[in-house]
Motif scaffolding. Structure first.
Motif, PDB file in Angstrom:
ATOM      1  N   LEU A  10       0.828  -1.198   0.000  1.00 52.95           N
ATOM      2  CA  LEU A  10       0.000   0.000   0.000  1.00 52.95           C
ATOM      3  C   LEU A  10       0.863   1.249   0.000  1.00 52.95           C
ATOM      4  CD1 LEU A  10      -2.671   1.518   0.169  1.00 52.95           C
ATOM      5  CD2 LEU A  10      -2.614   1.213   2.658  1.00 52.95           C
ATOM      6  N   GLY A  11       1.870   1.294   0.851  1.00 51.28           N
ATOM      7  CA  GLY A  11       2.776   2.438   0.874  1.00 51.28           C
ATOM      8  C   GLY A  11       3.457   2.642  -0.463  1.00 51.28           C
ATOM      9  N   LEU A  12       3.857   1.548  -1.096  1.00 50.37           N
ATOM     10  CA  LEU A  12       4.494   1.620  -2.419  1.00 50.37           C
ATOM     11  C   LEU A  12       3.530   2.228  -3.431  1.00 50.37           C
ATOM     12  CD1 LEU A  12       6.524  -1.286  -4.042  1.00 50.37           C
ATOM     13  CD2 LEU A  12       5.069   0.221  -5.380  1.00 50.37           C
ATOM     14  N   ALA A  13       2.290   1.720  -3.453  1.00 50.29           N
ATOM     15  CA  ALA A  13       1.317   2.211  -4.421  1.00 50.29           C
ATOM     16  C   ALA A  13       1.022   3.690  -4.222  1.00 50.29           C
ATOM     17  CB  ALA A  13       0.030   1.401  -4.314  1.00 50.29           C
ATOM     18  N   LEU A  14       0.829   4.125  -2.975  1.00 49.15           N
ATOM     19  CA  LEU A  14       0.490   5.515  -2.702  1.00 49.15           C
ATOM     20  C   LEU A  14       1.586   6.477  -3.157  1.00 49.15           C
ATOM     21  CD1 LEU A  14      -1.087   5.211   0.872  1.00 49.15           C
ATOM     22  CD2 LEU A  14      -2.300   5.642  -1.276  1.00 49.15           C
ATOM     23  N   ARG A  15       2.850   6.121  -2.901  1.00 50.99           N
ATOM     24  CA  ARG A  15       3.947   7.041  -3.220  1.00 50.99           C
ATOM     25  C   ARG A  15       4.317   7.030  -4.693  1.00 50.99           C
ATOM     26  NH1 ARG A  15       6.319  10.489  -4.530  1.00 50.99           N
ATOM     27  NH2 ARG A  15       7.949  11.748  -3.541  1.00 50.99           N
ATOM     28  N   ALA A  16       3.903   6.025  -5.427  1.00 54.41           N
ATOM     29  CA  ALA A  16       4.224   5.964  -6.857  1.00 54.41           C
ATOM     30  C   ALA A  16       3.314   6.858  -7.693  1.00 54.41           C
ATOM     31  CB  ALA A  16       4.124   4.517  -7.352  1.00 54.41           C
ATOM     32  N   TYR A  17       2.371   7.531  -7.058  1.00 54.37           N
ATOM     33  CA  TYR A  17       1.438   8.427  -7.761  1.00 54.37           C
ATOM     34  C   TYR A  17       2.169   9.599  -8.405  1.00 54.37           C
ATOM     35  CZ  TYR A  17      -2.206  11.978  -8.387  1.00 54.37           C
ATOM     36  OH  TYR A  17      -3.032  12.940  -8.908  1.00 54.37           O
ATOM     37  N   ASP A  18       1.688   9.994  -9.586  1.00 58.41           N
ATOM     38  CA  ASP A  18       2.142  11.234 -10.208  1.00 58.41           C
ATOM     39  C   ASP A  18       0.998  11.768 -11.058  1.00 58.41           C
ATOM     40  OD1 ASP A  18       3.775  13.330 -10.778  1.00 58.41           O
ATOM     41  OD2 ASP A  18       5.146  12.235 -12.084  1.00 58.41           O
TER      42      ASP A  18
END
Length: 490
Positions: free
Chosen positions: A127-135
């Motif tokens: 989840l943390g990975l997915a959230l921070r990969a946003y652009d």
């Protein structure tokens, strides 16, 4: 819209490391000074002991839990980098998500292979990975940044995938909110906003759009007054998710001012471009409703958003005007830039009259005063009900979203007294966030448990945060989803 990166889960393959050309992300324990896991031992062997030398170095000791260090182009590996992430196998939720965010921030075109082994909270790491990969790149003419694919190698991929599935729905809701808040106002008009919400009928939501004629018939003079100077028609959008039994729904209400010039009480030019985010409350409500539909929540929730644009024009309302709310109370408009509370007043009353909710939370980028009080770390929380407020604050703590309760009281409420109407919409700078909350409370029935969330400081940031790049954060989607899960789904 922007969608979270798809993440695949599979068992550890010790032969896959040497040929992988993207980024290798190895999760290692805080006290690790020598490669322990099968994956770490394999990498150490391929790099001829380089990993062990790093783990025994002062550089690794200085890395905080949840953070990482890159070893670029490690000899013996085809990978562009070996990212060593510090997190124990039994790391708590916050650390696991922070560790995931450290990986997500670095995801590029070749993709990333995450070696999480037997980490107990690997799903939270994802989840943390997915959230921070946003652009947000919707309006850039250059080719979009390609990211992924992402593969996580774990001990029990089926169990991790099962745990990660509802989290993926949360990430989708957060991304939907961020996209809405990041959009410029010439794109996200009231019509466009309503259309995006109507499209969620495909997910099973019941969506109804109330147009200006409907709002006039309902007597929503406070809301309609705000949008009188705009070419964009004012609307209220009602989203219903009926996943529970026959019980009364929980209501979420959002301020959706798609652009706020301040109206006749015109804002200074400097920084006005950020007022594209003044629909942040409506954005969060929309993201929560999307999450509930995607994960098929076993609860009844109704989301209502008031969509308006506050513009100066020959028809715009003036300071000194008196408007009549749906409730029947009259309001002297002292400052046309205190417009969000006028929008919310009518939508709050409508929500209670129509749905008789078991509880209600509204969200709004309501006051600059809340930023003075709490900065950008915490949302301001105001409530008439200790039980609901405590449950919400607990949900915020569980999800790592900052929130702080502020006081209310009769002395603050008395400041709203008007000479010519039942109340004023603005009464000075001192205690500005509290008097705004007191104004809203006048449109909440005594029997309705209620919280007001002032997200002016947390909806959009000038700097990157742990889980988001600069811009919209999506604050509140995770906490509200957690509240609904804990309070209504048991």
């Amino acid at each position: 819209m922007t969608h979270p990166l798809p993440i695949q889960f599979q068992e550890t393959d010790l032969d896959a490391f040497a040929q992988f050309t993207g980024r290798l992300a190895l999760v290692a324990a805080a006290d690790e000074v020598e490669a322990r896991s099968p994956s770490a031992r394999r990498i150490n062997k391929l790099t001829k002991g380089a990993l062990n030398r790093f783990l025994a170095s002062d550089a690794w000791e200085k890395v905080k839990e949840g953070e990482s260090v890159d070893l670029s182009w490690p000899a013996g590996l085809a990978a562009e980098a070996l990212q060593v992430v510090k997190a124990d196998r039994r790391a708590d939720v916050a650390t696991a998500r922070k560790a995931g965010a450290a990986i997500g921030k670095s995801v590029g075109k070749p993709g990333v292979l995450v070696l999480a082994g037997s980490m107990q909270r690997a799903a939270d790491l994802s989840l943390g990975l997915a959230l921070r990969a946003y652009d947000f790149e919707a309006h850039k003419t250059t080719a979009p940044t390609l990211r992924g694919p992402v593969t996580m190698m774990v001990k029990d991929p089926e169990a991790v995938a099962l745990a990660a599935k509802p989290m993926a729905a949360v990430a989708e809701g957060v991304f939907f909110t961020r996209d809405l808040v990041n959009e410029p106002a010439n794109v996200l008009t009231t019509d466009d906003f309503a259309a995006r919400l109507a499209a969620m009928q495909e997910l099973g939501l019941e969506v109804e759009i109330l147009e200006e004629a409907d709002l006039e018939a309902l007597g929503m003079g406070a809301l309609l007054g705000v949008g009188m100077g705009s070419e964009s028609p004012s609307k209220v959008v009602v989203m219903q998710w009926n996943g529970g039994g026959g019980e009364a729904p929980f209501a979420l209400v959002g301020k959706g001012v798609v652009f706020d010039t301040g109206g006749i009480s015109l804002k200074p030019a400097g920084g006005m471009e950020d007022m594209t985010m003044d629909m942040g409350g409506a954005g969060v409500v929309s993201g929560v409703m999307r999450t509930l539909a995607l994960r098929r929540a076993k609860a009844n929730v109704v989301g209502l958003v008031g969509l308006v644009e506050n513009m100066p024009d020959g028809r715009a309302q003036r300071p000194g005007d008196v408007v009549k709310s749906m409730k029947g109370d009259t309001i002297e408009v002292i400052n046309t830039d205190a417009e969000g509370r006028l929008v919310l007043a009518d939508v709050l009353w409508y929500a209670q009259e129509r749905f008789k909710p078991c509880g209600m939370i509204n969200l709004a980028t309501l006051t600059g005063a809340i930023i003075v009080a709490l900065g950008h770390e915490n949302t301001g929380v105001f409530s008439n009900d200790d039980g609901l407020c405590d449950a919400f604050l607990k949900a915020c703590k569980s999800e790592g979203e900052g929130a702080w309760r502020l006081p209310m009281g009769d002395a603050y409420d008395a400041k709203l007294k008007s000479r010519v109407a039942d109340m004023m919409n603005s009464c000075g700078r001192d205690g500005g966030s509290i008097t705004a909350a007191q104004f809203l409370k006048r449109f909440v029935k005594d029997e309705t448990p209620w919280c007001h969330l002032d997200i002016a400081g947390t909806a959009l940031l000038k700097t990157e945060s742990t889980f988001a790049p600069k811009g919209a954060t999506g604050w509140g989607v995770m906490a509200l989803d957690r509240l609904i899960r804990d309070k209504f789904e048991g």
